[in-house]
Design a protein around this motif. Structure first.
Motif, PDB file in Angstrom:
ATOM      1  N   THR A  18      45.890  53.354  44.448  1.00  0.00           N
ATOM      2  CA  THR A  18      47.114  53.191  43.658  1.00  0.00           C
ATOM      3  C   THR A  18      47.687  51.795  43.867  1.00  0.00           C
ATOM      4  OG1 THR A  18      47.585  55.561  43.799  1.00  0.00           O
ATOM      5  CG2 THR A  18      49.432  54.118  43.239  1.00  0.00           C
ATOM      6  N   ASP A  19      47.632  51.307  45.093  1.00  0.00           N
ATOM      7  CA  ASP A  19      48.123  49.956  45.361  1.00  0.00           C
ATOM      8  C   ASP A  19      47.335  48.929  44.565  1.00  0.00           C
ATOM      9  OD1 ASP A  19      49.848  48.082  46.888  1.00  0.00           O
ATOM     10  OD2 ASP A  19      47.917  47.428  47.708  1.00  0.00           O
ATOM     11  N   GLN A  20      46.021  49.145  44.446  1.00  0.00           N
ATOM     12  CA  GLN A  20      45.196  48.217  43.666  1.00  0.00           C
ATOM     13  C   GLN A  20      45.592  48.265  42.190  1.00  0.00           C
ATOM     14  OE1 GLN A  20      40.971  48.940  43.855  1.00  0.00           O
ATOM     15  NE2 GLN A  20      40.492  46.895  43.095  1.00  0.00           N
ATOM     16  N   LEU A  21      45.853  49.466  41.659  1.00  0.00           N
ATOM     17  CA  LEU A  21      46.295  49.590  40.261  1.00  0.00           C
ATOM     18  C   LEU A  21      47.627  48.880  40.051  1.00  0.00           C
ATOM     19  CD1 LEU A  21      45.464  53.331  39.466  1.00  0.00           C
ATOM     20  CD2 LEU A  21      44.390  51.295  38.477  1.00  0.00           C
ATOM     21  N   ILE A  22      48.540  49.061  40.997  1.00  0.00           N
ATOM     22  CA  ILE A  22      49.848  48.400  40.897  1.00  0.00           C
ATOM     23  C   ILE A  22      49.658  46.893  40.914  1.00  0.00           C
ATOM     24  CG2 ILE A  22      52.058  48.014  42.068  1.00  0.00           C
ATOM     25  CD1 ILE A  22      51.821  50.950  43.088  1.00  0.00           C
ATOM     26  N   SER A  23      48.835  46.405  41.830  1.00  0.00           N
ATOM     27  CA  SER A  23      48.595  44.961  41.939  1.00  0.00           C
ATOM     28  C   SER A  23      47.988  44.387  40.663  1.00  0.00           C
ATOM     29  CB  SER A  23      47.658  44.661  43.118  1.00  0.00           C
ATOM     30  OG  SER A  23      48.276  45.002  44.331  1.00  0.00           O
ATOM     31  N   GLN A  24      46.969  45.072  40.139  1.00  0.00           N
ATOM     32  CA  GLN A  24      46.323  44.593  38.917  1.00  0.00           C
ATOM     33  C   GLN A  24      47.281  44.655  37.734  1.00  0.00           C
ATOM     34  OE1 GLN A  24      42.871  47.077  38.643  1.00  0.00           O
ATOM     35  NE2 GLN A  24      41.674  45.821  40.068  1.00  0.00           N
ATOM     36  N   ALA A  26      50.545  44.624  37.732  1.00  0.00           N
ATOM     37  CA  ALA A  26      51.594  43.609  37.878  1.00  0.00           C
ATOM     38  C   ALA A  26      51.063  42.228  37.523  1.00  0.00           C
ATOM     39  CB  ALA A  26      52.142  43.633  39.309  1.00  0.00           C
ATOM     40  N   ARG A  27      49.881  41.915  37.998  1.00  0.00           N
ATOM     41  CA  ARG A  27      49.297  40.600  37.721  1.00  0.00           C
ATOM     42  C   ARG A  27      49.073  40.405  36.224  1.00  0.00           C
ATOM     43  NH1 ARG A  27      45.633  40.453  41.427  1.00  0.00           N
ATOM     44  NH2 ARG A  27      44.072  41.674  40.306  1.00  0.00           N
ATOM     45  N   PHE A  28      48.491  41.401  35.570  1.00  0.00           N
ATOM     46  CA  PHE A  28      48.185  41.270  34.143  1.00  0.00           C
ATOM     47  C   PHE A  28      49.427  41.279  33.263  1.00  0.00           C
ATOM     48  CE2 PHE A  28      43.980  43.314  35.430  1.00  0.00           C
ATOM     49  CZ  PHE A  28      43.362  42.081  35.605  1.00  0.00           C
ATOM     50  N   LEU A  29      50.494  41.912  33.744  1.00  0.00           N
ATOM     51  CA  LEU A  29      51.746  41.946  32.980  1.00  0.00           C
ATOM     52  C   LEU A  29      52.709  40.821  33.370  1.00  0.00           C
ATOM     53  CD1 LEU A  29      52.370  45.794  33.019  1.00  0.00           C
ATOM     54  CD2 LEU A  29      51.712  44.401  31.048  1.00  0.00           C
ATOM     55  N   ASP A  35      58.803  44.979  40.547  1.00  0.00           N
ATOM     56  CA  ASP A  35      59.323  45.129  39.186  1.00  0.00           C
ATOM     57  C   ASP A  35      58.493  46.129  38.377  1.00  0.00           C
ATOM     58  OD1 ASP A  35      61.371  43.362  39.703  1.00  0.00           O
ATOM     59  OD2 ASP A  35      60.390  41.652  38.726  1.00  0.00           O
ATOM     60  N   LEU A  36      57.169  46.103  38.554  1.00  0.00           N
ATOM     61  CA  LEU A  36      56.311  47.038  37.834  1.00  0.00           C
ATOM     62  C   LEU A  36      56.628  48.476  38.251  1.00  0.00           C
ATOM     63  CD1 LEU A  36      53.964  47.793  35.964  1.00  0.00           C
ATOM     64  CD2 LEU A  36      52.448  47.501  37.928  1.00  0.00           C
ATOM     65  N   VAL A  37      56.723  48.726  39.554  1.00  0.00           N
ATOM     66  CA  VAL A  37      57.006  50.078  40.032  1.00  0.00           C
ATOM     67  C   VAL A  37      58.390  50.524  39.566  1.00  0.00           C
ATOM     68  CG1 VAL A  37      57.388  51.500  42.093  1.00  0.00           C
ATOM     69  CG2 VAL A  37      55.425  49.941  41.986  1.00  0.00           C
ATOM     70  N   THR A  38      59.369  49.639  39.629  1.00  0.00           N
ATOM     71  CA  THR A  38      60.725  49.974  39.185  1.00  0.00           C
ATOM     72  C   THR A  38      60.726  50.372  37.717  1.00  0.00           C
ATOM     73  OG1 THR A  38      61.729  48.502  40.811  1.00  0.00           O
ATOM     74  CG2 THR A  38      63.066  49.067  38.892  1.00  0.00           C
ATOM     75  N   GLU A  39      60.092  49.558  36.883  1.00  0.00           N
ATOM     76  CA  GLU A  39      60.054  49.845  35.452  1.00  0.00           C
ATOM     77  C   GLU A  39      59.261  51.117  35.168  1.00  0.00           C
ATOM     78  OE1 GLU A  39      58.555  47.688  31.368  1.00  0.00           O
ATOM     79  OE2 GLU A  39      59.291  46.418  32.987  1.00  0.00           O
TER      80      GLU A  39
END
Length: 90
Positions: A18-24, A26-29, A35-39
């Motif tokens: 899940t951390d890898q998905l969040i990182s990817q 966030a990077r692509f967006l 900020d990604l997790v908050t949104e």
């Protein structure tokens, strides 16, 4: 005059995948992971608004201020099940 403290941030623990998905994501967006997790949480909760409302209504129906209602909420037992095992001193 009341002085408000800044809320302390707490780390969010997720599994490595899940951390890898969040990182990817966030990077692509072009966002920070925070900020990604908050949104994402805001969008998810908005989509589940009716489920949230139903859960709150159910909890409020159980809570009437009595010790029995506290036990019901904490244990998931019904009033009848609590009475069957001896009840709760009111």
């Amino acid at each position: 005059m009341a002085v408000s403290k800044a809320a302390r941030q707490s780390p969010l623990k997720v599994d490595p995948e899940t951390d890898q998905l969040i990182s990817q994501g966030a990077r692509f967006l072009g966002l920070t992971k925070n900020d990604l997790v908050t949104e994402a949480v805001q969008v998810y909760l908005e989509q589940r608004r009716e489920d949230l409302r139903a859960g709150m209504v159910e909890a409020l129906q159980v809570l009437d201020g009595s010790p029995k209602s506290d036990v019901m909420l904490l244990t998931g037992l019904t009033a009848q099940e609590i009475d069957a095992v001896g009840g709760v001193d009111e």
